[in-house]
Design an enzyme around this catalytic site. Structure first.
Site, PDB file in Angstrom:
ATOM      1  N   CYS A 158      -0.939   4.297   2.277  1.00  5.04           N
ATOM      2  CA  CYS A 158      -0.542   4.080   3.893  1.00  5.04           C
ATOM      3  C   CYS A 158       1.073   4.316   4.002  1.00  5.04           C
ATOM      4  CB  CYS A 158      -0.912   2.630   4.079  1.00  5.04           C
ATOM      5  SG  CYS A 158      -2.264   2.085   3.562  1.00  5.04           S
ATOM      6  N   ASP A 159       1.918   3.456   3.234  1.00  2.86           N
ATOM      7  CA  ASP A 159       3.279   3.705   3.907  1.00  2.86           C
ATOM      8  C   ASP A 159       4.363   4.725   2.766  1.00  2.86           C
ATOM      9  OD1 ASP A 159       2.657   1.837   5.061  1.00  2.86           O
ATOM     10  OD2 ASP A 159       3.015   0.539   4.116  1.00  2.86           O
ATOM     11  N   CYS A 199       0.623  -1.088  -0.089  1.00  2.00           N
ATOM     12  CA  CYS A 199       0.052   0.020   0.187  1.00  2.00           C
ATOM     13  C   CYS A 199       0.867   0.917  -0.075  1.00  2.00           C
ATOM     14  CB  CYS A 199      -0.941  -0.208   1.395  1.00  2.00           C
ATOM     15  SG  CYS A 199      -1.826   1.240   0.876  1.00  2.00           S
TER      16      CYS A 199
END
Length: 325
Positions: A145-146, A142
Site C-alpha cells: 500500500c505505502d 502494508c
C-alpha cells in the site's frame, strides 16, 4: 434514519471495503441491508483504510484518494440504495437461532435471516512510544500500500518470516536501503525467501534487536530507538519509515465458538463461495484473507458475499429478491 423493527433479510457486521461493497450489492437487490459499523475488538469504524492517507492503487481514482474519503464515498453510495447504519459495537451473537440474533453494547437486539461478517483483521503492533502518533505518517503495516511513498528513502521493516522478506524485497523497488530488524539471530522465513533477501544488495539486517521507540515530527519518521535483546542496551537508528510485518489478528472472537477457523483464527469459507459452516452466514474481506489484504480484494469478496446471501434468501423466502446484477 431509525432502524425498522423487523426481522431483516441481511445484516452486515463491518464497515470497511468488504462490508460496504456487500451493502451496496444487497441494497441494489432490494434487501434493505443493515450495516453495523461499530468497532470490533478495538478496530476502527470503517476499517484499516480510515487509518491510511493516500490510496493510489484503488481502481477508478487516477489521482489517488484519501483512505477516509474512499470509505465515506462507499458508505454514501450504499446508503443511496437503502442501506441502514447502526453505529454500535456487537458484543454477542446467536448464529444458531432462527432468525439469528445480534446484541449490541447498548442492549439492543437485531434479528436477521442472514448475516455477512466483514469484521476484518488488524495488524499486530509493537505497542511502543510514537507508534500510534506516526501511524499512517511513516509507520505502516502494508508495504504494497505505502511503499511508493518512500522513494529513495531508508526504511526499516520488523519481522523474520516470509511476509517480512516479501515486504522487504518489495520495498527495494522504491527505498534506497531496507533494514530488516529481527529479535533473534536467524530468520523464521523459508530458505528460498531468506536467500532472496540475503542476495539483495539493498537489504541489510540487524540481529538480536527490537524497536523500542519510533521518533519523528511534522508527520514523518526520523529515528528509531533499538534495544539489544541480549545486552538490553539501546541506540539510535536513523530511518525515514517503519514497516511492521509481524502478522495480523483476525477479528473473529465473536464467532470462534460457532464458526470454523484456521489455526490463526481466520474464518473458513467454502471456496469459491463465501459460505461459512453455518447456513445463512457468510464472511468476506480480511477476516478470511491471510494473503492479499488489499481494499480491492476485500471489496471483491464483499460482492460475492452479497450475491451468496441474496441467492440463499431467494431459496428460503416465498418472494425472490431482485437480482443485483
Amino acid at each position: 434514519m431509525p432502524l425498522p423493527d423487523k426481522v431483516h433479510d441481511v445484516v452486515i457486521i463491518g464497515s470497511g471495503p468488504a462490508g460496504l461493497t456487500a451493502a451496496l450489492y444487497a441494497a441494489r437487490a432490494a434487501l434493505e441491508p443493515v450495516v453495523i459499523e461499530g468497532t470490533v475488538d478495538g478496530g476502527p469504524t470503517g476499517g484499516q483504510l480510515t487509518l491510511t492517507t493516500d490510496v493510489e492503487n484503488y481502481p477508478g481514482f487516477p489521482a489517488g484518494i484519501m483512505g477516509p474519503q474512499l470509505i465515506l464515498d462507499m458508505r454514501e453510495q450504499a446508503e443511496r440504495f437503502g442501506t441502514h447504519y447502526v453505529t454500535e459495537d456487537v458484543v454477542e451473537v446467536d448464529l444458531e437461532a432462527t432468525p439469528k440474533v445480534l446484541r449490541t453494547a447498548s442492549g439492543a437486539e437485531i434479528h436477521t435471516q442472514s448475516l455477512i461478517i466483514a469484521t476484518g483483521a488488524k495488524p499486530r503492533r509493537l505497542e511502543i512510544p510514537g507508534e500510534d502518533e506516526l501511524w499512517g505518517s511513516g509507520v505502516s503495516a502494508c508495504a504494497t500500500c505505502d511503499g511508493f511513498f518512500f522513494k529513495d528513502k531508508e526504511v526499516v521493516i520488523v519481522g523474520g518470516g516470509d511476509s517480512a522478506m516479501e515486504e522487504a524485497i518489495f520495498l527495494t523497488k522504491f527505498a534506497s536501503k531496507v533494514t530488516v530488524i529481527h529479535r533473534r539471530e536467524e530468520l523464521r522465513a523459508s530458505k528460498i525467501m531468506q536467500e532472496r533477501a540475503f542476495k539483495n544488495d539493498k537489504i541489510e539486517f540487524v540481529w538480536n534487536a527490537t524497536v523500542a521507540e519510533v521518533q519523528g515530527e511534522n508527520g514523518s519518521v526520523s529515528n528509531l530507538v533499538l534495544r539489544d535483546t541480549v545486552t538490553g542496551e539501546t541506540r539510535d537508528f536513523p530511518a525515514e519509515g517503519l514497516f511492521l510485518a509481524i502478522g495480523h489478528i483476525p477479528n473473529t472472537w465473536l464467532f470462534s465458538d460457532v464458526l470454523d477457523t484456521d489455526e490463526e483464527g481466520y474464518l473458513l469459507v467454502d471456496e469459491p463461495s463465501t459460505h461459512t459452516n453455518v447456513e445463512g452466514v457468510y464472511a468476506c474481506g480480511d477476516v478470511i484473507d491471510q494473503t492479499y489484504r488489499q481494499a480491492v480484494t476485500a471489496a471483491g469478496t464483499g460482492c460475492r458475499a452479497a450475491i451468496d446471501a441474496e441467492r440463499w434468501l431467494a431459496e428460503h423466502t416465498s418472494v425472490a429478491p431482485e437480482d443485483p446484477r
